[in-house]
Design a protein around this motif. Structure first.
Motif, PDB file in Angstrom:
ATOM      1  N   ASP A 115       0.865  -1.181   0.000  1.00  0.00           N
ATOM      2  CA  ASP A 115       0.000   0.000   0.000  1.00  0.00           C
ATOM      3  C   ASP A 115       0.902   1.231   0.000  1.00  0.00           C
ATOM      4  O   ASP A 115       1.867   1.291   0.760  1.00  0.00           O
ATOM      5  CB  ASP A 115      -0.907   0.012   1.238  1.00  0.00           C
ATOM      6  CG  ASP A 115      -2.088   0.962   1.099  1.00  0.00           C
ATOM      7  OD1 ASP A 115      -1.856   2.142   0.740  1.00  0.00           O
ATOM      8  OD2 ASP A 115      -3.234   0.547   1.344  1.00  0.00           O
ATOM      9  N   ASP A 155      -0.244   4.352   0.598  1.00  0.00           N
ATOM     10  CA  ASP A 155      -0.940   5.423   1.303  1.00  0.00           C
ATOM     11  C   ASP A 155      -0.479   5.527   2.754  1.00  0.00           C
ATOM     12  O   ASP A 155       0.188   4.633   3.285  1.00  0.00           O
ATOM     13  CB  ASP A 155      -2.444   5.158   1.264  1.00  0.00           C
ATOM     14  CG  ASP A 155      -3.264   6.419   1.451  1.00  0.00           C
ATOM     15  OD1 ASP A 155      -2.674   7.506   1.589  1.00  0.00           O
ATOM     16  OD2 ASP A 155      -4.510   6.309   1.473  1.00  0.00           O
ATOM     17  N   ARG A 156      -0.880   6.616   3.414  1.00  0.00           N
ATOM     18  CA  ARG A 156      -0.612   6.825   4.831  1.00  0.00           C
ATOM     19  C   ARG A 156      -1.933   6.925   5.602  1.00  0.00           C
ATOM     20  O   ARG A 156      -2.960   7.295   5.042  1.00  0.00           O
ATOM     21  CB  ARG A 156       0.236   8.090   5.058  1.00  0.00           C
ATOM     22  CG  ARG A 156       1.657   7.940   4.522  1.00  0.00           C
ATOM     23  CD  ARG A 156       2.526   9.136   4.837  1.00  0.00           C
ATOM     24  NE  ARG A 156       3.899   8.906   4.390  1.00  0.00           N
ATOM     25  CZ  ARG A 156       4.827   8.288   5.093  1.00  0.00           C
ATOM     26  NH1 ARG A 156       4.548   7.864   6.332  1.00  0.00           N
ATOM     27  NH2 ARG A 156       6.039   8.100   4.622  1.00  0.00           N
ATOM     28  N   ASN A 209      -9.764   7.397   8.160  1.00  0.00           N
ATOM     29  CA  ASN A 209      -9.662   5.949   7.911  1.00  0.00           C
ATOM     30  C   ASN A 209     -10.159   5.126   9.095  1.00  0.00           C
ATOM     31  O   ASN A 209     -10.592   3.981   8.925  1.00  0.00           O
ATOM     32  CB  ASN A 209      -8.220   5.539   7.627  1.00  0.00           C
ATOM     33  CG  ASN A 209      -7.609   6.199   6.422  1.00  0.00           C
ATOM     34  OD1 ASN A 209      -6.404   6.421   6.376  1.00  0.00           O
ATOM     35  ND2 ASN A 209      -8.410   6.534   5.416  1.00  0.00           N
ATOM     36  N   LYS A 216       0.559   2.967   5.805  1.00  0.00           N
ATOM     37  CA  LYS A 216      -0.442   1.946   6.097  1.00  0.00           C
ATOM     38  C   LYS A 216       0.166   0.544   6.074  1.00  0.00           C
ATOM     39  O   LYS A 216      -0.120  -0.276   6.944  1.00  0.00           O
ATOM     40  CB  LYS A 216      -1.593   2.021   5.100  1.00  0.00           C
ATOM     41  CG  LYS A 216      -2.539   3.176   5.309  1.00  0.00           C
ATOM     42  CD  LYS A 216      -3.741   3.081   4.381  1.00  0.00           C
ATOM     43  CE  LYS A 216      -4.705   4.231   4.626  1.00  0.00           C
ATOM     44  NZ  LYS A 216      -5.888   4.153   3.735  1.00  0.00           N
ATOM     45  N   ARG A 250       2.974   1.577  -4.788  1.00  0.00           N
ATOM     46  CA  ARG A 250       1.797   1.203  -5.578  1.00  0.00           C
ATOM     47  C   ARG A 250       2.216   0.118  -6.561  1.00  0.00           C
ATOM     48  O   ARG A 250       3.154   0.299  -7.335  1.00  0.00           O
ATOM     49  CB  ARG A 250       1.225   2.407  -6.320  1.00  0.00           C
ATOM     50  CG  ARG A 250      -0.023   2.077  -7.159  1.00  0.00           C
ATOM     51  CD  ARG A 250      -0.577   3.337  -7.801  1.00  0.00           C
ATOM     52  NE  ARG A 250      -1.141   4.236  -6.818  1.00  0.00           N
ATOM     53  CZ  ARG A 250      -2.430   4.255  -6.483  1.00  0.00           C
ATOM     54  NH1 ARG A 250      -3.283   3.417  -7.043  1.00  0.00           N
ATOM     55  NH2 ARG A 250      -2.869   5.114  -5.575  1.00  0.00           N
TER      56      ARG A 250
END
Length: 259
Positions: free
Chosen positions: A59, A61-62, A67, A83, A106
């Motif tokens: 992943d 993202d953070r 979330n 994440k 990604r």
């Protein structure tokens, strides 16, 4: 198994559909999870609880405060953190015996082969079609089964695909070639009920477990991987219906001959 592991997984082992053979298969499995968000969070937690021996978490993202309403693996202390790494840290705390690796990136066509190396199964819970199609194509090329799960408002989808096998559909057979990242609705725009996302993610974990048990030759219906059967979940009714996705002879990802 050591006595402490036997005790930990006793409720699995007494199930005829799992047994000692199935539990050992879970311990020897390597599951690559794409996306550590709403679907990935409960899926990772239940795969870890099931005793899957190796997890690779991907992943880019953070963690954000928004979330936490559905991504149950995170806490306020994780806000701002990767994440993938925060989820891997949870796995290590939950069961130090699990071999877990985090990749803050990604996945795409260029890096998929390296990231999916040695995978027993891929579980894709990402949030865009471009990534899903890249993962599906890589799974077919590497001959790795794929569990895919998605949520939109109160509609969920879960399916197992084996596009590398003759006469079996892949994810691209299902959605075609036209989709890209701009086609996806977002939770931020449309909203989503946290408990429903958890329901879909948990079902995805069980679908992945089906594949592992099938490969181990476990008995009973739990070991039926249900290739190409798309389970459509209506969270409002609630209800579940299933359709079968046929292999598309014209699909760009399909091999010329089955494995």
């Amino acid at each position: 198994m050591t006595p402490d592991r036997l005790s930990r997984f006793a409720r699995h082992i007494v199930l005829p559909e799992v047994g000692g053979v199935g539990q050992m298969a879970l311990a020897g499995a390597h599951v690559v999870v794409i996306g550590c968000g709403g679907i990935g969070s409960p899926a990772i937690q239940y795969l870890a609880a099931a005793g899957v021996g190796r997890l690779t978490l991907i992943d880019d993202d953070r963690v954000e405060a928004s979330n936490l309403q559905r991504q149950t693996i995170f806490t306020e202390a994780d806000i701002g953190q990767s994440k993938a790494q925060a989820a891997a840290d949870w796995v290590q705390r939950f069961d130090p015996a699990i071999d877990v690796t985090a990749h803050q990136t990604r996945i795409c066509a260029e890096n998929a082969q390296a990231l999916l190396k040695d995978a027993t199964i891929i579980l894709d819970g990402c949030d865009n079609f471009a990534t899903r199609l890249a993962v599906s194509d890589a799974a077919v090329a590497a001959q790795i089964p794929l569990t895919t799960a998605a949520v939109g408002r109160f509609q969920g989808q879960v399916a197992n695909f084996a596009g590398h096998l003759d006469q079996h559909a892949c994810y691209r057979c299902f959605v075609g070639d036209a989709f890209d990242a701009t086609d996806c609705d977002t939770c931020a725009a449309d909203g989503v009920l946290g408990a429903f996302v958890g329901m879909v993610g948990t079902m995805a974990a069980q679908s992945a477990i089906r594949i592992i048990l099938h490969a181990a030759g476990a008995p009973g219906p739990l070991a039926d991987p249900q290739w190409g059967r798309l389970h459509l979940i209506d969270g409002l009714a609630p209800s579940l219906r299933t359709i079968t996705i046929p292999a598309d002879p014209a699909c760009a990802a399909q091999p010329s001959s089955g494995a």
